[in-house]
Design a protein around this motif. Structure first.
Motif, PDB file in Angstrom:
ATOM      1  N   ALA A  78       0.866  -1.184   0.000  1.00 17.42           N
ATOM      2  CA  ALA A  78       0.000   0.000   0.000  1.00 17.42           C
ATOM      3  C   ALA A  78       0.899   1.229   0.000  1.00 17.42           C
ATOM      4  O   ALA A  78       1.790   1.357   0.834  1.00 17.42           O
ATOM      5  N   MET A  79       0.657   2.133  -0.944  1.00 14.49           N
ATOM      6  CA  MET A  79       1.500   3.321  -1.064  1.00 14.49           C
ATOM      7  C   MET A  79       0.619   4.573  -1.212  1.00 14.49           C
ATOM      8  O   MET A  79       0.385   5.062  -2.317  1.00 14.49           O
ATOM      9  N   PRO A  80       0.119   5.117  -0.094  1.00 20.08           N
ATOM     10  CA  PRO A  80      -0.602   6.393  -0.153  1.00 20.08           C
ATOM     11  C   PRO A  80       0.409   7.545  -0.130  1.00 20.08           C
ATOM     12  O   PRO A  80       1.266   7.599   0.748  1.00 20.08           O
ATOM     13  N   VAL A  81       0.326   8.435  -1.078  1.00 21.54           N
ATOM     14  CA  VAL A  81       1.303   9.517  -1.199  1.00 21.54           C
ATOM     15  C   VAL A  81       0.586  10.858  -1.059  1.00 21.54           C
ATOM     16  O   VAL A  81      -0.364  11.148  -1.782  1.00 21.54           O
ATOM     17  N   ARG A  82       1.053  11.645  -0.126  1.00 24.05           N
ATOM     18  CA  ARG A  82       0.519  13.002   0.079  1.00 24.05           C
ATOM     19  C   ARG A  82       1.474  13.973  -0.607  1.00 24.05           C
ATOM     20  O   ARG A  82       2.673  13.970  -0.334  1.00 24.05           O
ATOM     21  N   ALA A  83       0.949  14.804  -1.494  1.00 32.92           N
ATOM     22  CA  ALA A  83       1.794  15.732  -2.258  1.00 32.92           C
ATOM     23  C   ALA A  83       1.071  17.077  -2.374  1.00 32.92           C
ATOM     24  O   ALA A  83       0.539  17.583  -1.402  1.00 32.92           O
ATOM     25  N   LEU A 143       8.709  14.408  -0.043  1.00 30.14           N
ATOM     26  CA  LEU A 143       9.524  13.326  -0.585  1.00 30.14           C
ATOM     27  C   LEU A 143       9.161  13.087  -2.045  1.00 30.14           C
ATOM     28  O   LEU A 143       8.010  13.236  -2.444  1.00 30.14           O
ATOM     29  N   THR A 144      10.137  12.697  -2.822  1.00 28.96           N
ATOM     30  CA  THR A 144       9.878  12.389  -4.223  1.00 28.96           C
ATOM     31  C   THR A 144       9.322  10.977  -4.351  1.00 28.96           C
ATOM     32  O   THR A 144       9.498  10.126  -3.465  1.00 28.96           O
ATOM     33  N   LEU A 145       8.667  10.713  -5.453  1.00 30.12           N
ATOM     34  CA  LEU A 145       8.157   9.368  -5.707  1.00 30.12           C
ATOM     35  C   LEU A 145       9.318   8.380  -5.858  1.00 30.12           C
ATOM     36  O   LEU A 145       9.198   7.201  -5.506  1.00 30.12           O
ATOM     37  N   ILE A 152      -0.776  -0.864  -4.457  1.00 25.11           N
ATOM     38  CA  ILE A 152      -2.007  -0.071  -4.450  1.00 25.11           C
ATOM     39  C   ILE A 152      -1.572   1.372  -4.219  1.00 25.11           C
ATOM     40  O   ILE A 152      -1.076   1.722  -3.152  1.00 25.11           O
ATOM     41  N   PHE A 153      -1.754   2.200  -5.226  1.00 21.61           N
ATOM     42  CA  PHE A 153      -1.227   3.565  -5.194  1.00 21.61           C
ATOM     43  C   PHE A 153      -2.381   4.559  -5.128  1.00 21.61           C
ATOM     44  O   PHE A 153      -3.283   4.554  -5.969  1.00 21.61           O
ATOM     45  N   THR A 154      -2.353   5.427  -4.120  1.00 21.25           N
ATOM     46  CA  THR A 154      -3.385   6.466  -3.995  1.00 21.25           C
ATOM     47  C   THR A 154      -2.729   7.806  -3.695  1.00 21.25           C
ATOM     48  O   THR A 154      -1.686   7.868  -3.049  1.00 21.25           O
ATOM     49  N   SER A 155      -3.355   8.863  -4.160  1.00 19.94           N
ATOM     50  CA  SER A 155      -2.871  10.217  -3.896  1.00 19.94           C
ATOM     51  C   SER A 155      -3.962  11.209  -4.243  1.00 19.94           C
ATOM     52  O   SER A 155      -4.811  10.933  -5.106  1.00 19.94           O
ATOM     53  N   GLU A 156      -3.951  12.356  -3.567  1.00 23.84           N
ATOM     54  CA  GLU A 156      -4.856  13.437  -3.960  1.00 23.84           C
ATOM     55  C   GLU A 156      -4.341  14.144  -5.202  1.00 23.84           C
ATOM     56  O   GLU A 156      -5.040  14.947  -5.811  1.00 23.84           O
ATOM     57  N   SER A 157      -3.096  13.817  -5.630  1.00 18.70           N
ATOM     58  CA  SER A 157      -2.435  14.487  -6.741  1.00 18.70           C
ATOM     59  C   SER A 157      -2.473  13.626  -8.006  1.00 18.70           C
ATOM     60  O   SER A 157      -1.888  12.538  -8.054  1.00 18.70           O
TER      61      SER A 157
END
Length: 462
Positions: free
Chosen positions: A291-296, A316-318, A339-344
């Motif tokens: 699981a990889m939720p990324v906040r950007a 942090l960079t991807l 599983i990749f999620t982000s608001e961006s």
């Protein structure tokens, strides 16, 4: 009795208006039900529960109905191993009160609401302080810890949470989640104390039946260790040490979020619908999944996003995330799915190029990806006409819980958490009842450290 916000709002006229409003809604649905439209409209419009003021002659405990809103759809009968439906203990009926979550349930739902004492936390309404889901609930779990330490029922402010979907007429937390208590404040409470400085709550105890507080922060006592009497699953009880520490993943924060984020029945069906469209059972194997939720976006210093608050972090960079993902794969070669999620939307686009490295990416194809998590005046104006993506974020959360490894910015030695939303995801993956594996791992994207869901609070604090 201390003059305060509660007394200004709870007047006989306001009560009559509230009762009239509730009865009006019920009358409309009753009429529509007569012609066969009531159930469908109830699903579309009902986003929260109506609580009507009670007298001493009327029971004040309101037990949610066991029957589903739509006849013939029984949410309790579905297999909890199915990746395409919600896996979240509902605890609607008080028949599952073991463990820490059960202790919270019993505390928040006493047999006699009229005799209970209450703590009302009013989240700030200013444009600057209107909070999104992660920041809001990281604060609420601290207030819940304080309420349990002082033997008070935590009740949330009934005023509008401005970031809710405007289609929900209550515009509060119950647009998405079940009420945190079946009780509500008596119409004529035995004393009210209103406070604005959190340190006042640390200085003394209060005899008033209601203590209300409006402010962005919590008292120091909310973050001190406390002990909780917990019922064991097989019977008997034990005393467990609890710690509410907003920047650290603890078993308290994990259980508190699990209790507070029990979805409303109509939201649960919507999550089921979207998960079914995603076909997760055909695209992921939990043992092989990250699981990889990324906040950007607006989280980052130097961003140029219009109508968003200034950034808070050197993001942090991807590339850094993917380096840690490679470390996970080196330790567990079977892992091949993210599983990749982000608001961006830009981050989602960037992630696709890593498919050439042998990674299979799974996305929330129904995500609104608003490109911001900010809550300044301009974004609040948008909330009067369009959802800011809270529902999409909740769907993404349920998708992420199907993984084994959770790559997050988690460094408890930092002065503050990188993202309250990402920290919440890390907390929930410690709950065996919510995941699909006996053991999961939070992997810190800063250091590459692994934290097992079977570990202690001390392990997570290192």
């Amino acid at each position: 009795m201390t003059k305060g916000l509660l007394q200004k709002r709870w007047t006989p006229l306001m009560e009559l208006k509230r009762v009239y409003h509730a009865l009006s809604w019920k009358g409309v649905f009753a009429l529509l039900s007569f012609v066969g439209l009531g159930s469908e409209l109830m699903v579309r419009v009902r986003c929260g529960s109506d609580f009507i003021g009670t007298s001493g002659n009327v029971p004040s405990v309101q037990t949610p109905a066991r029957d589903p809103v739509i006849p013939g759809m029984n949410l309790d009968s579905r297999p909890v191993t199915d990746l395409d439906v919600v896996k979240w203990p509902r605890q609607l009926h008080g028949d599952d009160t073991h463990g820490i979550v059960g202790a919270i349930y019993k505390h928040q739902n006493p047999k006699d609401c009229n005799a209970a004492k209450y703590l009302v936390w009013r989240f700030p309404l200013s444009a600057r302080d209107a909070r999104n889901i992660g920041a809001l609930y990281s604060t609420i779990q601290a207030w819940l810890a304080y309420a349990m330490q002082t033997d008070r029922i935590l009740v949330l402010d009934a005023r509008n949470w401005k970031l809710t979907d405007s289609r929900c007429y209550t515009r509060n937390t119950e647009c998405y989640f079940q009420p945190i208590s079946s009780c509500h404040i008596p119409f004529k409470p035995n004393g009210v104390t209103s406070l604005r400085a959190a340190n006042e709550l640390d200085k003394k105890t209060f005899e008033s039946q209601v203590v209300e507080f409006e402010g962005a922060w919590w008292p120091l006592k909310a973050t001190l260790p406390f002990r909780l009497n917990v019922t064991k699953p097989g019977g008997g009880s034990e005393i467990l040490g609890m710690l509410s520490k907003p920047k650290t993943i603890t078993r308290w924060s994990s259980a508190a979020l699990m209790y507070m984020w029990r979805p409303q029945a109509d939201l649960e069906r919507e999550i089921d619908r979207i998960l079914g469209l995603q076909g997760l059972s055909n695209s992921i194997v939990p043992e092989k999944t990250i699981a990889m939720p990324v906040r950007a976006s607006d989280k980052c210093h130097g961003h140029t996003i219009k109508d968003s608050a200034s950034g808070e972090e050197d993001c942090l960079t991807l590339e850094q995330y993917m380096k840690v993902a490679q470390t996970v794969r080196e330790k567990d070669p079977a892992v091949d799915t993210i599983i990749f999620t982000s608001e961006s939307a830009d981050m989602v686009k960037q992630s696709r190029k890593y498919a050439k490295d042998g990674w299979k990416f799974v996305y929330n194809e129904n995500d609104s990806m608003p490109g911001t998590g900010s809550t300044n005046l301009a974004t609040l104006k948008k909330s009067t006409s369009v959802s800011l993506g809270i529902q999409s974020a909740i769907v993404s959360l349920h998708m992420l819980l199907r993984a084994k490894y959770f790559i997050l910015p988690y460094k408890p030695t930092r002065q503050r958490p990188y993202s309250s939303w990402l920290l919440s995801i890390g907390a929930l993956c410690r709950q065996r009842e919510l995941t699909f594996l006996p053991e999961t791992f939070v992997v810190d994207v800063f250091t590459g450290n692994f934290y097992s869901s079977l570990g202690s609070d001390e392990d997570f604090a290192k």
